[in-house]
Design a protein around this motif. Sequence first.
Motif, PDB file in Angstrom:
ATOM      1  N   SER A  54       0.742  -1.168   0.082  1.00  0.00           N
ATOM      2  CA  SER A  54      -0.045  -0.018   0.047  1.00  0.00           C
ATOM      3  C   SER A  54       0.790   1.201   0.085  1.00  0.00           C
ATOM      4  O   SER A  54       1.671   1.563   0.988  1.00  0.00           O
ATOM      5  CB  SER A  54      -0.877  -0.088   1.223  1.00  0.00           C
ATOM      6  N   GLU A  57      -0.240   3.612   2.574  1.00  0.00           N
ATOM      7  CA  GLU A  57       0.046   3.480   4.009  1.00  0.00           C
ATOM      8  C   GLU A  57       1.627   3.511   4.269  1.00  0.00           C
ATOM      9  O   GLU A  57       1.991   4.318   5.205  1.00  0.00           O
ATOM     10  CB  GLU A  57      -0.116   1.942   4.617  1.00  0.00           C
ATOM     11  N   ALA A  58       2.350   3.311   3.128  1.00  0.00           N
ATOM     12  CA  ALA A  58       3.703   3.674   3.355  1.00  0.00           C
ATOM     13  C   ALA A  58       4.207   5.264   3.474  1.00  0.00           C
ATOM     14  O   ALA A  58       4.896   5.759   4.313  1.00  0.00           O
ATOM     15  CB  ALA A  58       4.636   3.194   2.089  1.00  0.00           C
TER      16      ALA A  58
ATOM     17  N   GLN B 245       3.585  -1.730  12.859  1.00  0.00           N
ATOM     18  CA  GLN B 245       4.661  -0.629  12.412  1.00  0.00           C
ATOM     19  C   GLN B 245       4.579  -1.022  10.742  1.00  0.00           C
ATOM     20  O   GLN B 245       4.563  -0.002  10.213  1.00  0.00           O
ATOM     21  CB  GLN B 245       5.891  -1.117  12.923  1.00  0.00           C
ATOM     22  N   TYR B 246       4.208  -2.112  10.347  1.00  0.00           N
ATOM     23  CA  TYR B 246       4.679  -2.553   8.839  1.00  0.00           C
ATOM     24  C   TYR B 246       3.333  -2.351   8.189  1.00  0.00           C
ATOM     25  O   TYR B 246       2.636  -3.101   7.557  1.00  0.00           O
ATOM     26  CB  TYR B 246       5.184  -3.917   8.780  1.00  0.00           C
ATOM     27  N   ARG B 247       2.691  -1.254   8.380  1.00  0.00           N
ATOM     28  CA  ARG B 247       1.124  -0.960   7.645  1.00  0.00           C
ATOM     29  C   ARG B 247       1.227  -1.071   6.240  1.00  0.00           C
ATOM     30  O   ARG B 247       0.152  -1.288   5.665  1.00  0.00           O
ATOM     31  CB  ARG B 247       0.894   0.460   8.057  1.00  0.00           C
ATOM     32  N   ARG B 248       2.343  -0.764   5.457  1.00  0.00           N
ATOM     33  CA  ARG B 248       2.048  -0.819   3.968  1.00  0.00           C
ATOM     34  C   ARG B 248       1.912  -2.486   3.399  1.00  0.00           C
ATOM     35  O   ARG B 248       1.584  -2.509   2.463  1.00  0.00           O
ATOM     36  CB  ARG B 248       3.409  -0.289   3.459  1.00  0.00           C
ATOM     37  N   ALA B 249       2.348  -3.555   4.457  1.00  0.00           N
ATOM     38  CA  ALA B 249       2.019  -4.719   4.044  1.00  0.00           C
ATOM     39  C   ALA B 249       1.103  -5.447   4.931  1.00  0.00           C
ATOM     40  O   ALA B 249       0.833  -6.866   4.510  1.00  0.00           O
ATOM     41  CB  ALA B 249       3.197  -5.441   3.894  1.00  0.00           C
ATOM     42  N   THR B 251      -2.337  -6.154   7.500  1.00  0.00           N
ATOM     43  CA  THR B 251      -3.562  -5.506   8.070  1.00  0.00           C
ATOM     44  C   THR B 251      -4.042  -6.470   9.401  1.00  0.00           C
ATOM     45  O   THR B 251      -3.179  -7.475   9.511  1.00  0.00           O
ATOM     46  CB  THR B 251      -4.625  -5.716   7.232  1.00  0.00           C
TER      47      THR B 251
END
Lengths: 77, 358
Positions: A54, A57-58, B245-249, B251
């Motif tokens: 995402s 989010e990043a 912490q690792y929100r980009r990957a 959920t």
Amino acid sequence: MCLSIPAKILSVDGLMAKASVNGAIVNTSLHLVEDIKPGDYVLVHTGFALQKISEEEAMETLKLLAELDQGNENTML
Amino acid sequence: MKYMDEFRDAALVKKITAAIKNRSQKPLRIMEVCGGHTLAIRKFGIPQLLPSHIELVSGPGCPVCVTDRTAIDRVIAFTRVPGVKLATYGDLLRVPGSESSLDLEKAHGADVNIVYSSLEAIEMARANPNRKIVFTGIGFETTTPASAVAVIEAAKLGLNNFFVFSMHKLMPPAMDALIEQGIRIDGYIGPGHVTTIAGADMYNALVEKHKIAIVVTGFEPVDLLQAILMLVEMHEENRAGVEIQYRRAVTVSGNPKAREMVSAVFEVCDEHWRGLGKISDSGLRLQRKYKAFDALQNIPVDVPQAFEPPGCICGEVLRGISRPNDCRLFGKACTPANPVGACMVSGEGACQAYYNHG
Ligand code: SF4
């Protein structure tokens, strides 16, 4: 083998895709993900895309960190 | 955004490091339970950036390291069955069994083949209808979906010569077992890609039971430091819970499609872990309806209980009780070129990570 790397999808052909990892081209299976199109970044692990990364989010994480209060300047190195 | 350089930014690293120094008062012992984290922490020199009262210890997070030696002996035994062609991830090759390794067997002519993806093993089965392909299913929540896909594909294709030997394991029961064994852990750096698949909610029971702090973390220096800062804050405020912490990957619910495939193919069972012993409900085996693809049921081999190599303290390293350099074989009799124990074999094993990166 735990390692998963961010890869950019270049082209999609059914359940297989070609993705670029720092310029190297790898074959990636799309069995575990949905709605992947060229330009998306995915995490690749043992030849399978695990998840779309995402961007929103990043950016949010980086924004929060940019605003991070380091605390008392005097105690900084 | 390339999702790499941005999370290696030197100015951000400095900033977070300063915040950690400022906020951390109480001694803090953090364990990482993913081999990828062990490697990244060593490679990026994270411990050197932290105050001395914050201790980072490695846990049971490298799949080949926690694979019981008897299981390695069993894989070797499969290769000795006439007609069997082994398909395995490369990490397993040099892991020492009781008397041999897959690498040695291959040198002596065994049909051992490295695959990058489980689907290559399926291809192998199609191309070799007269051979029995045994695929070594190894890894945690991250890798299990690949094995599930292979079994589903094999069923679809009607293959009768494809078999999985499942050594798959689940992370939360091991995290629970360590605390139960009385090992001091103030917070867990939660495994990023395990949680990408399984979802952060899978730690809720663990948090409920042990009032522990868990931060699910990415693999770049900024990720690791931010996670340590989050753990520092939770610790200073006496807060338990799961944070991402690792929100980009990651959920809370994970990847539903992958989870569905895993639960369609596998079921939970007790499993032996190197160093930790038998842990209830910590392994995965094929369900009855897929029994035709189960190597254990279809290719009988007799394998006696194996013992750890003398002098190797992998078991203690995997529980965070000892560090690799506490082992008297470390860097002497045991090196990546000549590994005595499993933790020296893989780049994600604690012993090899310490050996390569100090
Ligand atoms: S250094 Fe080698 S022998 Fe010692 S614990 Fe690590 S893997 Fe085992």
